[in-house]
Structure formats: C-alpha cells, structure tokens
Design an enzyme around this catalytic site. Structure first.
Site, PDB file in Angstrom:
ATOM      1  N   HIS A 191       0.846  -1.189   0.000  1.00 44.78           N
ATOM      2  CA  HIS A 191       0.000   0.000   0.000  1.00 44.78           C
ATOM      3  C   HIS A 191       0.880   1.236   0.000  1.00 44.78           C
ATOM      4  O   HIS A 191       1.900   1.287   0.682  1.00 44.78           O
ATOM      5  CB  HIS A 191      -0.921  -0.007   1.224  1.00 44.78           C
ATOM      6  CG  HIS A 191      -1.999   1.014   1.162  1.00 44.78           C
ATOM      7  ND1 HIS A 191      -1.809   2.323   1.558  1.00 44.78           N
ATOM      8  CD2 HIS A 191      -3.277   0.938   0.734  1.00 44.78           C
ATOM      9  CE1 HIS A 191      -2.935   2.996   1.379  1.00 44.78           C
ATOM     10  NE2 HIS A 191      -3.839   2.186   0.888  1.00 44.78           N
ATOM     11  N   ASP A 225     -11.225  -7.003   5.101  1.00 43.14           N
ATOM     12  CA  ASP A 225     -11.263  -5.578   5.438  1.00 43.14           C
ATOM     13  C   ASP A 225     -10.203  -4.858   4.614  1.00 43.14           C
ATOM     14  O   ASP A 225      -9.005  -5.030   4.839  1.00 43.14           O
ATOM     15  CB  ASP A 225     -11.008  -5.362   6.929  1.00 43.14           C
ATOM     16  CG  ASP A 225     -12.091  -5.975   7.799  1.00 43.14           C
ATOM     17  OD1 ASP A 225     -13.268  -5.883   7.413  1.00 43.14           O
ATOM     18  OD2 ASP A 225     -11.754  -6.549   8.851  1.00 43.14           O
ATOM     19  N   LEU A 226     -10.641  -4.057   3.668  1.00 42.72           N
ATOM     20  CA  LEU A 226      -9.729  -3.443   2.702  1.00 42.72           C
ATOM     21  C   LEU A 226      -8.619  -2.647   3.381  1.00 42.72           C
ATOM     22  O   LEU A 226      -8.881  -1.741   4.176  1.00 42.72           O
ATOM     23  CB  LEU A 226     -10.528  -2.518   1.761  1.00 42.72           C
ATOM     24  CG  LEU A 226      -9.726  -1.850   0.640  1.00 42.72           C
ATOM     25  CD1 LEU A 226      -9.151  -2.896  -0.305  1.00 42.72           C
ATOM     26  CD2 LEU A 226     -10.612  -0.865  -0.125  1.00 42.72           C
ATOM     27  N   ASP A 227      -7.365  -3.031   3.059  1.00 45.00           N
ATOM     28  CA  ASP A 227      -6.169  -2.344   3.557  1.00 45.00           C
ATOM     29  C   ASP A 227      -6.080  -2.312   5.081  1.00 45.00           C
ATOM     30  O   ASP A 227      -5.459  -1.421   5.664  1.00 45.00           O
ATOM     31  CB  ASP A 227      -6.094  -0.908   3.011  1.00 45.00           C
ATOM     32  CG  ASP A 227      -5.911  -0.866   1.510  1.00 45.00           C
ATOM     33  OD1 ASP A 227      -5.300  -1.796   0.960  1.00 45.00           O
ATOM     34  OD2 ASP A 227      -6.402   0.088   0.879  1.00 45.00           O
ATOM     35  N   GLU A 228      -6.708  -3.279   5.742  1.00 50.09           N
ATOM     36  CA  GLU A 228      -6.683  -3.330   7.202  1.00 50.09           C
ATOM     37  C   GLU A 228      -6.026  -4.615   7.710  1.00 50.09           C
ATOM     38  O   GLU A 228      -6.092  -4.916   8.896  1.00 50.09           O
ATOM     39  CB  GLU A 228      -8.113  -3.228   7.761  1.00 50.09           C
ATOM     40  CG  GLU A 228      -8.830  -1.923   7.446  1.00 50.09           C
ATOM     41  CD  GLU A 228      -8.233  -0.726   8.150  1.00 50.09           C
ATOM     42  OE1 GLU A 228      -7.552  -0.922   9.183  1.00 50.09           O
ATOM     43  OE2 GLU A 228      -8.429   0.404   7.669  1.00 50.09           O
TER      44      GLU A 228
END
Length: 283
Positions: A191, A225-228
C-alpha cells in the site's frame, strides 16, 4: 552438507515449551543453528522460529510425524519445512510495474528465496517484461460481471501450481471476501502509504497537498477488510518542501519496492507468524 530445516510455532504461553522443542531436536539428532522466540503478554501467546540441521539424512515427513506429539501437548500451530526450498509464488500486477520489475530481478539474482511460477495481470502491459524472464504470463481480464470467474481462474492456478504465496505487486483490483478467506495468510499487498492514510487515487498528490514530511509504504497481509490486514513491514523516506508531486511518486516507488521485497523475503523464509490482527516478524 547437512540438511537444513525451519520449525515455526505458536501456542498458548506456558512453561516448558522451549525445553520440549530443544529436547525433541536433541533426541532426533538435530542441531539448532538459530532460534528466536517471543511471548506476547497481551495475547498470552508464545511464538518461536527454529532453524536446525540434521547430520543424518532425514525425511521431512518423518520429522513432522514425530513432532506431532510435542505440538499436541502444547496445542501448537506449527510447521516444519526444508530451509532450502524456494517458495512457489504468483505475482499479480495491473499498470504500475515498479514492484513487479523489482521482485523479478531480485528473484533472478537469488536475493529472494522464491520460485515465481506465474505473473497474473488484468492488463497486458507487462507481458513482454515477464516473458524476458522466462516466466509464464497469464492475462485475466476483470470486469464487474467477470470478477467471480477471474477469481476462480486464479484459485485454480494456485491449486495447480501448488502456490504458497500470492503477491499483489500493485494489483489494482479489490479481491472478494471469499477469495481473501480462501487464501488467508497467503496474500501480501503493498500500500502506498502508512495505513490508514491517503486512500484512493493519486495518494502522492494528496500527500503533497498536505505538505507531508515523510512518505511511506506498508506491506500487509490481505483480509476482507480493505487495507486493514496485519502489517508486515513499513518503509519511509523524509522529503522537503521543495519536492514536487512527480518526485514524490518516484521516491514512493522506491519505498514501495523496498517494503514489499522485505515482506516477501521474510514470508518465504518463514519468519512471519500471525498474532491476531498483528504479526510477529523474526527478521
């Protein structure tokens, strides 16, 4: 040359774990080359990575079978793998190729202990680059209507090629919850910031507008959970007020490559253990 192995484990923390592991290795005629451990007081879990050698040839399946009693006694989640085995990996990319190019080169020169069995992309931009490395390129277009079929094709590739790790090297598609669950702990993403920050389009332009003094990148496991997902590695670079958005992009590419390469290397060397929403990294 002696055979080399890596044992990784996690379990509820209690007395006697290290003694049980070292005693097992002694009894089986193995020698500890390196050992790292961590007891997490917050979760009550114990984590351990042991690199060991065996003077006499030994089958890894026999090691696993004989260690099972130790694992059961301490309710361990554990693995034993040969240290010299290169992890089978699939890389996924869209239209930004800096991380892909970096991983391909590192793999070729032996800086990453991986075997890249295929590169998957929803575009054809890097087919020639991938072909120059002699690696199969798989074009799997993705639309809203074809997404389930595209993910099924990816899963079939993972099964057919015995893939242990999927790396999203700037693959710009959101994966379904089902795919994330099926490949839990086996997908790494890069990311373009410290998470969570500057989400969406043109993150470096957003950073420039805010006048940031540090830019960063985060390598993490993919979850629904997106980008978590659990963070593996983060890298930063200090920048000044004079840096332009295009210069930030260029610096950011280097930062992303460094963070992702380290995360892939540590995963391939079995140095990462999941600890709930966090990771234990024996780097």
């Amino acid at each position: 040359m002696t055979d080399q192995y890596v044992l990784t484990l996690s379990c509820p923390d209690k007395q006697g774990i290290v003694h049980a592991v070292s005693s097992y290795l002694f009894i089986t005629g193995c020698n500890i080359e390196d050992s790292q451990q961590f007891g997490d007081r917050d979760t009550g879990l114990f984590f351990m990575r042991v690199h060991f050698s065996a003077e006499a040839p030994v089958n890894v399946e026999k090691l696993r079978a004989s260690f099972a009693a130790v694992g059961d006694a301490f309710t361990m989640e554990w693995q034993i793998n040969r240290a010299d085995e290169r992890m089978r990996v699939v890389l996924m990319v869209s239209k930004f190729g800096h991380c892909l190019n970096d991983l391909l080169f590192r793999s070729r020169i032996g800086a990453l202990p991986v075997e890249i069995v295929a590169v998957v992309s929803n575009h054809t931009d890097f087919e020639e680059l991938v072909g120059s490395y002699g690696i199969p390129f798989r074009h799997i277009p993705v639309t809203k209507d074809t997404k389930p079929a595209a993910e099924a094709e990816l899963l079939e590739l993972v099964r057919q090629e015995n893939v242990e790790l999927v790396v999203l090297a700037r693959y710009m598609q959101v994966l379904s919850d089902d795919l994330c669950k099926q490949l839990s702990g086996r997908i790494i993403n890069i990311h373009h910031s410290f998470l969570p920050s500057f989400k969406g389009a043109k993150p470096y332009h957003q950073a420039h507008t805010r006048g940031v003094k540090l830019i960063g990148a985060t390598a993490h496991y993919v979850t629904a959970d997106l980008d978590e997902g659990p963070i593996i590695e983060q890298e930063v670079e200090r920048v000044g007020h004079e840096v332009t958005p295009d210069q930030l992009v260029a610096i950011g590419r280097d930062v992303e490559c460094q963070a992702l390469a380290r995360a892939v290397k540590w995963h391939a060397e079995r140095r990462i253990l999941l600890n709930g929403r966090r990771t234990v990294v024996f780097a």
